[in-house]
Design an enzyme around this catalytic site. Structure first.
Site, PDB file in Angstrom:
ATOM      1  N   ASP A  33      91.256  30.341  49.837  1.00  0.00           N
ATOM      2  CA  ASP A  33      90.793  32.116  48.846  1.00  0.00           C
ATOM      3  C   ASP A  33      91.915  32.491  48.492  1.00  0.00           C
ATOM      4  O   ASP A  33      92.803  32.770  48.622  1.00  0.00           O
ATOM      5  CB  ASP A  33      90.142  33.132  49.618  1.00  0.00           C
ATOM      6  CG  ASP A  33      89.082  33.433  48.895  1.00  0.00           C
ATOM      7  OD1 ASP A  33      89.557  34.033  48.224  1.00  0.00           O
ATOM      8  OD2 ASP A  33      87.182  33.188  48.625  1.00  0.00           O
ATOM      9  N   SER A 127      74.634  25.457  40.087  1.00  0.00           N
ATOM     10  CA  SER A 127      73.881  26.441  39.554  1.00  0.00           C
ATOM     11  C   SER A 127      72.750  25.731  39.005  1.00  0.00           C
ATOM     12  O   SER A 127      72.576  25.127  38.430  1.00  0.00           O
ATOM     13  CB  SER A 127      73.988  27.180  38.752  1.00  0.00           C
ATOM     14  OG  SER A 127      73.446  28.668  38.443  1.00  0.00           O
ATOM     15  N   TYR A 152      80.502  29.712  31.917  1.00  0.00           N
ATOM     16  CA  TYR A 152      80.676  29.461  33.533  1.00  0.00           C
ATOM     17  C   TYR A 152      79.288  28.132  34.025  1.00  0.00           C
ATOM     18  O   TYR A 152      79.812  27.776  33.848  1.00  0.00           O
ATOM     19  CB  TYR A 152      80.438  30.631  33.902  1.00  0.00           C
ATOM     20  CG  TYR A 152      79.337  30.721  35.194  1.00  0.00           C
ATOM     21  CD1 TYR A 152      80.265  30.591  36.191  1.00  0.00           C
ATOM     22  CD2 TYR A 152      77.813  30.659  34.808  1.00  0.00           C
ATOM     23  CE1 TYR A 152      79.101  30.244  37.295  1.00  0.00           C
ATOM     24  CE2 TYR A 152      77.343  30.775  36.115  1.00  0.00           C
ATOM     25  CZ  TYR A 152      78.039  30.497  37.205  1.00  0.00           C
ATOM     26  OH  TYR A 152      77.420  30.253  38.596  1.00  0.00           O
ATOM     27  N   LYS A 156      79.816  24.241  35.850  1.00  0.00           N
ATOM     28  CA  LYS A 156      79.002  23.245  36.350  1.00  0.00           C
ATOM     29  C   LYS A 156      78.628  22.231  36.240  1.00  0.00           C
ATOM     30  O   LYS A 156      78.094  21.567  36.766  1.00  0.00           O
ATOM     31  CB  LYS A 156      77.823  24.526  37.496  1.00  0.00           C
ATOM     32  CG  LYS A 156      77.923  25.581  37.341  1.00  0.00           C
ATOM     33  CD  LYS A 156      78.986  26.153  38.854  1.00  0.00           C
ATOM     34  CE  LYS A 156      79.085  27.289  39.677  1.00  0.00           C
ATOM     35  NZ  LYS A 156      80.408  26.847  40.507  1.00  0.00           N
ATOM     36  N   ASN A 182      68.198  32.437  42.131  1.00  0.00           N
ATOM     37  CA  ASN A 182      69.242  33.260  42.847  1.00  0.00           C
ATOM     38  C   ASN A 182      69.171  33.857  44.300  1.00  0.00           C
ATOM     39  O   ASN A 182      68.416  34.474  44.565  1.00  0.00           O
ATOM     40  CB  ASN A 182      68.651  34.063  41.761  1.00  0.00           C
ATOM     41  CG  ASN A 182      68.003  34.531  40.393  1.00  0.00           C
ATOM     42  OD1 ASN A 182      67.980  33.514  39.582  1.00  0.00           O
ATOM     43  ND2 ASN A 182      68.457  34.707  39.316  1.00  0.00           N
ATOM     44  N   ARG A 298      68.913  40.884  27.640  1.00  0.00           N
ATOM     45  CA  ARG A 298      69.989  40.290  27.334  1.00  0.00           C
ATOM     46  C   ARG A 298      70.592  38.995  26.339  1.00  0.00           C
ATOM     47  O   ARG A 298      69.590  37.994  26.772  1.00  0.00           O
ATOM     48  CB  ARG A 298      71.192  40.122  28.706  1.00  0.00           C
ATOM     49  CG  ARG A 298      72.083  40.231  29.189  1.00  0.00           C
ATOM     50  CD  ARG A 298      72.227  40.259  30.886  1.00  0.00           C
ATOM     51  NE  ARG A 298      71.426  39.369  31.110  1.00  0.00           N
ATOM     52  CZ  ARG A 298      72.253  39.369  32.857  1.00  0.00           C
ATOM     53  NH1 ARG A 298      72.884  40.251  33.427  1.00  0.00           N
ATOM     54  NH2 ARG A 298      71.542  38.527  33.811  1.00  0.00           N
TER      55      ARG A 298
HETATM   56  N1  UDP Z   1      68.677  41.906  34.871  1.00  0.00           N
HETATM   57  C1  UDP Z   1      67.999  42.912  34.161  1.00  0.00           C
HETATM   58  N2  UDP Z   1      69.123  44.275  34.966  1.00  0.00           N
HETATM   59  C2  UDP Z   1      70.473  43.995  35.164  1.00  0.00           C
HETATM   60  C3  UDP Z   1      71.089  42.470  36.008  1.00  0.00           C
HETATM   61  C4  UDP Z   1      69.317  41.339  35.519  1.00  0.00           C
HETATM   62  O1  UDP Z   1      67.167  43.781  33.903  1.00  0.00           O
HETATM   63  O2  UDP Z   1      71.419  45.051  35.138  1.00  0.00           O
HETATM   64  C5  UDP Z   1      67.875  40.626  35.007  1.00  0.00           C
HETATM   65  C6  UDP Z   1      68.252  39.799  34.007  1.00  0.00           C
HETATM   66  O3  UDP Z   1      67.867  40.129  32.622  1.00  0.00           O
HETATM   67  C7  UDP Z   1      67.187  38.831  34.512  1.00  0.00           C
HETATM   68  C8  UDP Z   1      67.214  38.588  36.162  1.00  0.00           C
HETATM   69  O4  UDP Z   1      67.414  39.857  36.459  1.00  0.00           O
HETATM   70  O5  UDP Z   1      66.135  38.374  34.524  1.00  0.00           O
HETATM   71  C9  UDP Z   1      68.563  38.563  37.361  1.00  0.00           C
HETATM   72  O6  UDP Z   1      69.947  38.421  36.813  1.00  0.00           O
HETATM   73  P1  UDP Z   1      70.750  38.204  37.270  1.00  0.00           P
HETATM   74  O7  UDP Z   1      72.022  38.659  36.565  1.00  0.00           O
HETATM   75  O8  UDP Z   1      70.726  38.298  38.375  1.00  0.00           O
HETATM   76  O9  UDP Z   1      70.842  36.716  37.725  1.00  0.00           O
HETATM   77  P2  UDP Z   1      70.436  34.987  36.910  1.00  0.00           P
HETATM   78  O10 UDP Z   1      68.977  34.268  36.357  1.00  0.00           O
HETATM   79  O11 UDP Z   1      70.927  35.802  35.119  1.00  0.00           O
HETATM   80  O12 UDP Z   1      71.358  34.352  36.815  1.00  0.00           O
END
Ligand code: UDP
Length: 342
Positions: A33, A127, A152, A156, A182, A298
């Site tokens: 690591d 992923s 990112y 993968k 997740n 987002r």
């Molecule tokens: N999410 C949210 N607020 C946050 C972080 C994540 O609403 O501060 C939502 C995001 O839009 C997604 C879900 O939570 O629908 C899971 O997001 P995360 O980033 O944990 O994992 P991802 O599925 O994007 O890899």
């Protein structure tokens, strides 16, 4: 003599839980690591849980000479489990070269030197992001792989393509790529869990940090999706179940049960939960009230992602044991323990 496993990124979130699983199942572990997004204290945490402190090599896997010599030193290892990678989606959009350089050069160096030393078994952290925005749900391994939205995610996808090409050569490599949905949750002891550097990107650490008073307010990214309550749906999986799947994949490689030189498995539970459902479960499980507000979507977020887990169940003889409440309760226990450590 115990069988030796090299775990890159073994001080990270999923890596450290996998190391605990390996040690508890009588493997000897060497962690490699660079501590760029993890902490050496994790070694103490692993020791507290297992009673064994794994060997630790502090090197940057992009460094060709150092990687070569570390694989020479540990050429009695029987497998490599490769977790070490950058994983922040938004950062990767801003710094694509940093992500391609780090995630791909380290992979290439590891593969080159493990093969040179005759270490032929390899497990890769992939992923569900490689499925892009899937048209068919639940997602099976036969779903089409799409160009991921972020650099990112693309690292993968490219990594899996590198493996696909490599196993066609005479490298003798046997590889398993595990596509995580997740991961959330923490070790039941409360001594090990996710420790994001700075502001968390992922939902669960953001929730626990908000409840702990470290963050003021959780932003829910959009409630206008075509889902049960308008918020995106994901397949959340307990990190301890995920760690156990790595052990099963390792046993499959060591027992030479593979049906092809590169096998790919989805690791999820098969259940989809919306962001609001996670928030409600968190409030119920922890008996707290979470400060959150709905904000705009987002960029890059997919509406719904959940796995068909049949293949992993059949071939790895693995099934998730933990439900959503246990995932949430363990995440919260970890956050509270962290607070008490301060
Ligand atoms: N999410 C949210 N607020 C946050 C972080 C994540 O609403 O501060 C939502 C995001 O839009 C997604 C879900 O939570 O629908 C899971 O997001 P995360 O980033 O944990 O994992 P991802 O599925 O994007 O890899």
């Amino acid at each position: 003599m115990l069988q030796k496993i090299i775990v890159t990124g073994g001080c990270g979130y999923i890596g450290s839980h996998t190391v605990v699983e390996l040690i508890s199942n009588n493997f000897e572990v060497v962690i490699i690591d660079d501590l760029s997004n993890s902490n050496k204290k994790t070694l103490e945490r692993i020791t507290k849980i297992t009673g064994v402190c794994p060997s630790f090599e502090h090197i940057d896997l992009k460094d060709i000479e150092k990687t070569k010599s570390i694989f020479k030193k540990h050429n009695d290892a029987v497998a490599v489990i490769h977790f070490a990678a950058f994983k922040a989606v938004a950062e990767s959009v801003k710094e694509p070269l940093m992500y391609y350089r780090n995630n791909l050069l380290s992979l290439i160096n590891i593969l080159e030197f493990q093969i040179e030393e005759g270490i032929t078994n390899f497990i890769f952290s992939s992923s569900a992001t490689v499925y892009g925005a899937p048209e068919k749900l639940p997602i099976t391994e036969k779903n089409e792989v799409q160009r991921p939205f972020s650099p990112y995610g693309n690292t993968k996808k490219i990594a899996e393509e590198i493996l696909e090409d490599l196993v066609k050569t005479s490298s003798n490599l046997s590889a398993i790529s595990l596509r995580y949905f997740n991961p959330i949750g923490a070790h039941e002891s409360g001594f090990l869990g996710e420790l994001p550097n700075g502001i968390p990107n992922n939902l669960m650490p953001y929730i626990t940090q908000t409840a702990a008073g470290i963050r003021e307010e959780l932003h829910v990214f959009g409630n206008d999706y075509d889902t049960k309550d308008g918020t995106p749906v994901r397949d959340y999986i307990h990190v301890v179940d995920l760690a156990e799947a790595h052990l099963k994949a390792l046993q499959r490689l060591l027992n030479k049960e593979q049906e092809k030189p590169l096998e790919i498995y989805n690791l999820g539970t098969g259940n989809g939960y919306s962001v609001l459902e996670i928030i409600k479960s968190f409030e119920k499980t922890t008996n707290t009230s979470l400060n959150y507000k709905i904000v705009k979507r987002r960029p890059g977020d997919v509406e719904k992602l959940y796995a068909d887990t049949t293949l992993a169940e059949e071939k790895l003889n693995w099934k998730c044991k933990h439900g959503i409440d246990e995932m949430i309760a363990s995440s919260w226990k970890w956050e509270e323990n962290l607070k008490n450590e301060q």
